[in-house]
Design an enzyme around this catalytic site. Structure first.
Site, mmCIF file in Angstrom:
data_model
loop_
_atom_site.group_PDB
_atom_site.id
_atom_site.type_symbol
_atom_site.label_atom_id
_atom_site.label_comp_id
_atom_site.label_asym_id
_atom_site.label_seq_id
_atom_site.Cartn_x
_atom_site.Cartn_y
_atom_site.Cartn_z
ATOM 1 N N SER A 38 0.832 -1.204 0.000
ATOM 2 C CA SER A 38 0.000 0.000 0.000
ATOM 3 C C SER A 38 0.866 1.253 0.000
ATOM 4 C CB SER A 38 -0.923 0.002 1.228
ATOM 5 O OG SER A 38 -0.224 -0.382 2.400
ATOM 6 N N LYS B 194 4.778 -11.234 3.753
ATOM 7 C CA LYS B 194 3.373 -11.516 3.444
ATOM 8 C C LYS B 194 3.228 -11.737 1.946
ATOM 9 C CE LYS B 194 0.062 -8.330 3.318
ATOM 10 N NZ LYS B 194 -0.460 -8.548 1.926
ATOM 11 N N GLU C 137 -8.945 -10.366 3.998
ATOM 12 C CA GLU C 137 -9.351 -9.012 3.603
ATOM 13 C C GLU C 137 -10.693 -9.013 2.893
ATOM 14 O OE1 GLU C 137 -7.803 -5.004 1.260
ATOM 15 O OE2 GLU C 137 -6.427 -6.698 1.505
#
Length: 264
Positions: free
Chosen positions: A45, A113, A182
């Site tokens: 992000s 991740k 998510e």
């Protein structure tokens, strides 16, 4: 003492919620760590909230390593987890292990991740065998926005929910130490959390995950381009910063700053 993968497992077993936030530089990582947050995700992000780009796809390995180094310097207690950017693991197992290893070796991260379900299981297994702890990530996976047709809640149909449940178990069996969920229905996230022995971290996945994560710029009110439904703002730092900078501008223009107390 650093938070470890064993601490994550222990927290799940004891019913203690895991807290996680993103950070991308030394000052914010220092604040997050001092606040007692258990893990810091250096998220891809970064591409959107720091670099100002439209999605997470353009950020590179070198950029992610650079920012992870800064965060690792600041984090005394929190586990640092580095996000594997687009095309750093999709092409081959060899690529996946080499790039994940860079985060551990060069950037002092404690884990990585990786997005995807059963299709990345072999890579999760290979990274784990190379002594690299892996957090898996299913549901809405932002690197797949073009295939998914945008940022949409996943797992709404019975078939889609079944696929996510299968993916979760396969990733656990492949060696993932935790699973990020998510933008999936809260009931499905609760079922996955119940079925797994590894902890789940939710973002837009309801209350029953073993922990929660948000993007720090969303939490602090620093990113305004869009605000997902699952975000709760705990501050409006953009407003405070704008007010302070305007006051500085005004004082300089009027000759009020610097004063005697700021001069030699």
């Amino acid at each position: 003492m650093k938070v470890t993968v064993n601490d994550f497992l222990k927290m799940k077993q004891e019913g203690q919620k895991i807290t996680m936030l993103t950070a991308y530089d030394y000052p914010f990582a220092q604040i997050v760590d001092e606040a007692g947050i258990d893990a810091i995700l250096v998220g891809d992000s970064l591409s959107m909230v720091v670099q100002g780009l439209e999605n997470t796809l353009p950020v590179t390995m070198d950029e992610m390593v650079y920012h992870t180094k800064m965060v690792s310097r600041a984090a005394k207690r929190a586990m640092v987890i580095a996000d594997m950017p687009y095309l750093s693991y999709q092409i081959s197992i060899e690529d996946a292990v080499r790039n994940a290893g860079r985060f551990i070796k060069e950037a002092d991260a404690q884990a990585v991740k990786i997005e995807g379900g059963k299709e990345v299981a072999e890579k999760v297994e290979a990274m784990t065998k190379a002594e690299i702890p892996v957090m898996a990530h299913i549901g809405l996976t932002p690197q797949a926005i073009h295939r998914m047709g945008g940022y949409k809640v996943q797992g709404r149909t019975e078939e889609a929910a079944k696929t996510l449940l299968e993916d979760a178990k396969i990733l656990q069996d492949a060696g993932a130490f935790s699973l990020l969920l998510e933008a999936i229905p809260a009931g499905l996230a609760a079922q996955i959390t119940k079925d797994l022995t590894i902890p789940t971290i939710g973002i837009g996945a309801g209350l029953h995950c073993d922990g929660q994560v948000l993007v720090i710029h969303d939490v602090l009110g620093l990113f305004e381009r869009f605000v997902p439904k699952f975000v709760k703002r705990y501050a409006n730092l953009k407003d405070d910063a704008l007010k302070a900078i305007k006051q500085y501008k005004e004082e300089v223009e009027k000759g009020l700053f610097p004063g005697k107390e700021h001069s030699f």
